[in-house]
Structures are given as structure tokens and as C-alpha cells.
Design a protein around this motif. Structure first.
Motif, PDB file in Angstrom:
ATOM      1  N   TRP A 264       1.074  -0.993  -0.279  1.00 54.68           N
ATOM      2  CA  TRP A 264       0.282   0.077  -0.396  1.00 54.68           C
ATOM      3  C   TRP A 264       0.695   1.220   0.116  1.00 54.68           C
ATOM      4  O   TRP A 264       0.260   1.985  -0.295  1.00 54.68           O
ATOM      5  CB  TRP A 264      -1.071   0.199   1.032  1.00 54.68           C
ATOM      6  CG  TRP A 264      -1.495  -1.336   0.922  1.00 54.68           C
ATOM      7  CD1 TRP A 264      -1.988  -2.203   1.658  1.00 54.68           C
ATOM      8  CD2 TRP A 264      -2.847  -0.781  -0.212  1.00 54.68           C
ATOM      9  NE1 TRP A 264      -3.406  -2.793   1.372  1.00 54.68           N
ATOM     10  CE2 TRP A 264      -4.167  -1.762   0.301  1.00 54.68           C
ATOM     11  CE3 TRP A 264      -3.491  -0.175  -0.730  1.00 54.68           C
ATOM     12  CZ2 TRP A 264      -5.092  -2.832  -0.090  1.00 54.68           C
ATOM     13  CZ3 TRP A 264      -4.398  -0.076  -1.529  1.00 54.68           C
ATOM     14  CH2 TRP A 264      -5.759  -1.482  -1.109  1.00 54.68           C
TER      15      TRP A 264
ATOM     16  N   GLN B  81     -12.065  -1.793  15.502  1.00 53.63           N
ATOM     17  CA  GLN B  81     -12.667  -0.828  15.243  1.00 53.63           C
ATOM     18  C   GLN B  81     -11.505   0.185  13.846  1.00 53.63           C
ATOM     19  O   GLN B  81     -10.391   0.262  13.220  1.00 53.63           O
ATOM     20  CB  GLN B  81     -13.045   0.423  15.707  1.00 53.63           C
ATOM     21  CG  GLN B  81     -13.916   0.043  15.809  1.00 53.63           C
ATOM     22  CD  GLN B  81     -15.219   1.008  17.113  1.00 53.63           C
ATOM     23  OE1 GLN B  81     -14.154   1.887  17.925  1.00 53.63           O
ATOM     24  NE2 GLN B  81     -16.389   1.293  17.537  1.00 53.63           N
ATOM     25  N   LYS B  82     -10.231  -0.566  15.374  1.00 56.96           N
ATOM     26  CA  LYS B  82      -8.817  -0.427  14.373  1.00 56.96           C
ATOM     27  C   LYS B  82      -8.206  -1.238  12.891  1.00 56.96           C
ATOM     28  O   LYS B  82      -7.557  -0.496  12.698  1.00 56.96           O
ATOM     29  CB  LYS B  82      -7.688  -0.517  16.074  1.00 56.96           C
ATOM     30  CG  LYS B  82      -8.057   0.554  16.934  1.00 56.96           C
ATOM     31  CD  LYS B  82      -7.247   2.141  16.199  1.00 56.96           C
ATOM     32  CE  LYS B  82      -7.789   3.388  17.366  1.00 56.96           C
ATOM     33  NZ  LYS B  82      -7.488   4.594  16.563  1.00 56.96           N
TER      34      LYS B  82
ATOM     35  N   ALA C  27      -7.457   7.167  -0.439  1.00 50.43           N
ATOM     36  CA  ALA C  27      -8.066   7.275   1.177  1.00 50.43           C
ATOM     37  C   ALA C  27      -8.091   5.523   1.555  1.00 50.43           C
ATOM     38  O   ALA C  27      -7.618   5.218   2.427  1.00 50.43           O
ATOM     39  CB  ALA C  27      -9.547   7.885   1.029  1.00 50.43           C
ATOM     40  N   GLU C  28      -8.465   4.933   0.343  1.00 49.15           N
ATOM     41  CA  GLU C  28      -8.643   3.611   1.039  1.00 49.15           C
ATOM     42  C   GLU C  28      -7.065   2.355   1.345  1.00 49.15           C
ATOM     43  O   GLU C  28      -6.865   2.135   1.991  1.00 49.15           O
ATOM     44  CB  GLU C  28      -9.041   1.885  -0.395  1.00 49.15           C
ATOM     45  CG  GLU C  28      -8.845   0.788   0.097  1.00 49.15           C
ATOM     46  CD  GLU C  28      -9.586   0.055  -1.112  1.00 49.15           C
ATOM     47  OE1 GLU C  28      -9.122  -1.719  -1.087  1.00 49.15           O
ATOM     48  OE2 GLU C  28     -10.063   0.404  -2.529  1.00 49.15           O
TER      49      GLU C  28
ATOM     50  N   LYS D 102      -4.467   4.496   2.409  1.00 49.76           N
ATOM     51  CA  LYS D 102      -4.446   4.910   3.793  1.00 49.76           C
ATOM     52  C   LYS D 102      -4.728   4.567   4.692  1.00 49.76           C
ATOM     53  O   LYS D 102      -4.293   3.772   6.362  1.00 49.76           O
ATOM     54  CB  LYS D 102      -4.784   6.752   4.038  1.00 49.76           C
ATOM     55  CG  LYS D 102      -3.794   7.242   2.388  1.00 49.76           C
ATOM     56  CD  LYS D 102      -4.033   8.820   2.907  1.00 49.76           C
ATOM     57  CE  LYS D 102      -3.653   9.626   1.727  1.00 49.76           C
ATOM     58  NZ  LYS D 102      -3.830  11.049   1.478  1.00 49.76           N
ATOM     59  N   THR D 103      -6.290   4.267   4.654  1.00 49.90           N
ATOM     60  CA  THR D 103      -6.902   3.451   5.576  1.00 49.90           C
ATOM     61  C   THR D 103      -6.879   2.283   5.665  1.00 49.90           C
ATOM     62  O   THR D 103      -5.921   1.653   7.092  1.00 49.90           O
ATOM     63  CB  THR D 103      -8.781   3.385   5.959  1.00 49.90           C
ATOM     64  OG1 THR D 103      -9.499   4.339   5.379  1.00 49.90           O
ATOM     65  CG2 THR D 103      -9.008   2.551   6.102  1.00 49.90           C
ATOM     66  N   ARG D 104      -6.273   1.281   4.781  1.00 49.86           N
ATOM     67  CA  ARG D 104      -5.321   0.143   5.265  1.00 49.86           C
ATOM     68  C   ARG D 104      -4.651   0.129   5.927  1.00 49.86           C
ATOM     69  O   ARG D 104      -3.999  -1.258   6.685  1.00 49.86           O
ATOM     70  CB  ARG D 104      -5.552  -0.442   3.728  1.00 49.86           C
ATOM     71  CG  ARG D 104      -5.986  -2.238   3.651  1.00 49.86           C
ATOM     72  CD  ARG D 104      -6.482  -3.100   4.556  1.00 49.86           C
ATOM     73  NE  ARG D 104      -5.833  -4.457   4.789  1.00 49.86           N
ATOM     74  CZ  ARG D 104      -6.202  -5.298   5.876  1.00 49.86           C
ATOM     75  NH1 ARG D 104      -7.100  -4.687   7.345  1.00 49.86           N
ATOM     76  NH2 ARG D 104      -6.616  -6.496   5.530  1.00 49.86           N
ATOM     77  N   THR D 105      -3.614   1.049   5.767  1.00 53.02           N
ATOM     78  CA  THR D 105      -2.300   1.253   6.285  1.00 53.02           C
ATOM     79  C   THR D 105      -2.050   1.427   7.509  1.00 53.02           C
ATOM     80  O   THR D 105      -1.434   0.628   8.392  1.00 53.02           O
ATOM     81  CB  THR D 105      -1.077   1.789   4.775  1.00 53.02           C
ATOM     82  OG1 THR D 105      -1.716   2.153   3.930  1.00 53.02           O
ATOM     83  CG2 THR D 105      -0.175   1.980   5.842  1.00 53.02           C
ATOM     84  N   GLU D 106      -3.607   2.148   7.905  1.00 50.52           N
ATOM     85  CA  GLU D 106      -3.853   2.086   9.209  1.00 50.52           C
ATOM     86  C   GLU D 106      -3.845   1.053   9.836  1.00 50.52           C
ATOM     87  O   GLU D 106      -3.827   0.596  11.194  1.00 50.52           O
ATOM     88  CB  GLU D 106      -4.964   3.439   9.515  1.00 50.52           C
ATOM     89  CG  GLU D 106      -4.849   3.348  11.326  1.00 50.52           C
ATOM     90  CD  GLU D 106      -3.247   4.070  11.348  1.00 50.52           C
ATOM     91  OE1 GLU D 106      -3.742   3.824  12.682  1.00 50.52           O
ATOM     92  OE2 GLU D 106      -2.099   4.495  10.770  1.00 50.52           O
ATOM     93  N   GLN D 107      -4.858   0.123   9.533  1.00 49.13           N
ATOM     94  CA  GLN D 107      -5.276  -0.804   9.346  1.00 49.13           C
ATOM     95  C   GLN D 107      -4.278  -2.357   9.713  1.00 49.13           C
ATOM     96  O   GLN D 107      -4.156  -3.172  10.408  1.00 49.13           O
ATOM     97  CB  GLN D 107      -6.768  -1.794   9.478  1.00 49.13           C
ATOM     98  CG  GLN D 107      -7.663  -0.563   8.862  1.00 49.13           C
ATOM     99  CD  GLN D 107      -9.296  -1.630   8.327  1.00 49.13           C
ATOM    100  OE1 GLN D 107      -8.956  -1.359   7.188  1.00 49.13           O
ATOM    101  NE2 GLN D 107     -10.225  -0.870   8.496  1.00 49.13           N
TER     102      GLN D 107
ATOM    103  N   GLY E 290     -10.899  -2.999  11.241  1.00 49.90           N
ATOM    104  CA  GLY E 290     -11.378  -3.745  10.217  1.00 49.90           C
ATOM    105  C   GLY E 290     -11.591  -4.762  10.599  1.00 49.90           C
ATOM    106  O   GLY E 290     -12.074  -5.634   9.366  1.00 49.90           O
TER     107      GLY E 290
END
Length: 251
Positions: free
Chosen positions: A61, A180-181, A75-76, A78-83, A183
Motif C-alpha cells: 500500500w 474498529q482499529k 483513501a482506501e 491510507k485506511t488499510r495501511t493504518e489497519q 477493520g
């Protein structure tokens, strides 16, 4: 002349360098070249996205974001990297699908011994540590568990040790936060999942590791002193890579 094929316009320009439709041909060629470049760029972006999605790692990612920081899938990404960072934080390991004989004939509440089949699942490598639980407390302002009788300021002073004095509702709140963190659906294991994981792929033995004295295999009342809990890798993991499923703290 009407065509969307770049080669047609190239051929006209070559054949009629002074033709009366030269200006139109050159404009059309430029339009086609622009369209082809846009299509190439879209395909390249989509290929990079598919590589990131299929790899599903912080690196894959990150490679997408390095090229397309404002791309259609940024956006996806960034979200997936954080998850994925939080998934790594959870420190889980895969448990294979299988069947085992659950229970025991020696205790009333464990009878009758019966066959159970389970799908594959993931399980934390060890008990939730003070460090992991502290992150949950810091973010949610959830109530802090009481210190155990054997240590003051237990959570802060011993981040590598397992959290204690956590009630069932506290565990559920932690799982909800981590869901939540990450996913992913984080929950407590079922009784059968716990027993299956604790056996580590072995059955019919006195202990999951065999018949060796547990003094060098697990923490229990017979070998504790001072700080009564131990860090994850103090004793060997079982056959599924799980630590301290025998001994240490009660689950």
C-alpha cells in the motif's frame, strides 16, 4: 477522413505533409495520443492498486501511495495501511482448521468427551500485554484495572507482562476497540477454539508439550516468586505458536 486509430492519422500526415487536411490530422493525432496516454496512466494506476490490494501489506500500500498520493484509491490505501499497523500490533497467528476430542472424562463439567470440528481462525500469540491494554486505555479513557497484590503500578512498570484484573466486559470493550482499529472482527475465542488452540495440535498427552515437568514449561503456583506473571516468550510456544496457554494468568 474519420478515424480514431493513431496509425491512420500518422499515415495521412506522412503521405500528405502539405495536404489540405494536415492541420485537422495533426489535431486528431494529438487527441488520440492524449486519450491513449490517459488510458495507459489509468491502467498503470489500476495495476499498482491491484498489486497493493492483493499483497495487502504496509509495503504494497505504501508503494501505491508513493506514486498516487492523491489517486482514486488513496483513501482506501491510507485506511488499510493504518489497519495493518494495528493488525501487527494485535500479534495474532493462524490456527489451522481441524477436529479434536474436546473435554475430559475426569471432571463433571468437562464431560462427555466429544469430537469438535473447527474452521481456521486467528488467535493472539499470547495474553494481551500491559502495553497493548494501555494503548486501549489511552485512546478510550476506559477504566484502569486494579493492581494485582504482588506488584504496585503493575501496568506501567511491566509493559511486557500480561494484563490482569480484567473482567469479561472489559475484555469485550477491548475487542470492540481493536475491531474498529483493524477493520476485522476481533472477539474472544469460544471454549472449543481455546481448548483446540491450547492443545497445539496434540492430544492424549498429560500436558500439551508431553509429560515433562511443567516447571520449565509454564508459570504456575509451584514455580512463581516475586512478580508472579511472566513475559510472553519466557517459556516455549506450543505447536500452533501460542505462548502461555498453560499457566501464567487465568483466562
Amino acid at each position: 477522413m474519420c478515424s480514431s486509430d493513431l496509425a491512420d492519422w500518422e499515415q495521412y500526415i506522412k503521405n500528405y505533409p502539405e495536404g489540405r487536411f494536415l492541420a485537422e490530422a495533426m489535431n486528431k493525432r494529438a487527441e488520440v495520443m492524449k486519450r491513449l496516454e490517459e488510458e495507459r496512466a489509468r491502467k498503470e494506476e489500476n495495476d499498482t492498486y491491484l498489486t497493493a490490494h492483493n499483497g495487502d501489506t504496509p509495503e504494497s500500500w505504501g508503494a501505491y501511495l508513493a506514486k498516487y498520493a492523491a489517486g482514486p484509491h488513496s483513501a482506501e490505501a491510507k485506511t488499510r495501511t493504518e489497519q495493518l499497523k494495528w493488525i501487527a500490533f494485535a500479534e495474532t497467528t493462524p490456527i489451522p482448521a481441524g477436529a479434536f476430542m474436546m473435554g475430559s472424562e475426569s471432571k463433571g463439567d468437562e464431560k462427555p468427551r466429544h469430537r469438535v470440528e473447527l474452521d481456521a481462525f486467528r488467535m493472539g500469540k499470547g495474553e494481551v500485554t500491559n502495553l497493548q491494554y494501555q494503548r486501549f486505555l489511552d485512546e478510550t479513557k476506559y477504566r484502569r484495572p486494579a493492581d494485582p497484590h504482588f506488584a504496585k503500578n503493575y501496568m506501567v512498570s511491566h509493559p511486557e507482562l500480561p494484563v490482569v484484573s480484567v473482567a469479561y466486559d472489559d475484555a469485550l470493550a477491548f475487542c470492540k476497540w481493536l475491531s474498529q482499529k483493524t477493520g476485522a472482527a476481533v472477539r474472544l475465542p469460544t471454549e472449543s477454539e481455546w481448548e483446540y488452540g491450547a492443545l497445539g495440535g496434540k492430544e492424549g498427552l498429560k500436558y500439551p508439550w508431553g509429560s515433562d515437568n511443567p516447571r520449565t514449561k509454564a508459570r504456575f503456583k509451584g514455580n512463581d516468586a516475586g512478580i508472579k506473571t511472566v513475559a510472553r516468550e519466557t517459556y516455549p510456544a506450543n505447536g500452533y505458536g501460542l505462548y502461555n496457554v498453560s499457566g501464567n494468568v487465568w483466562e
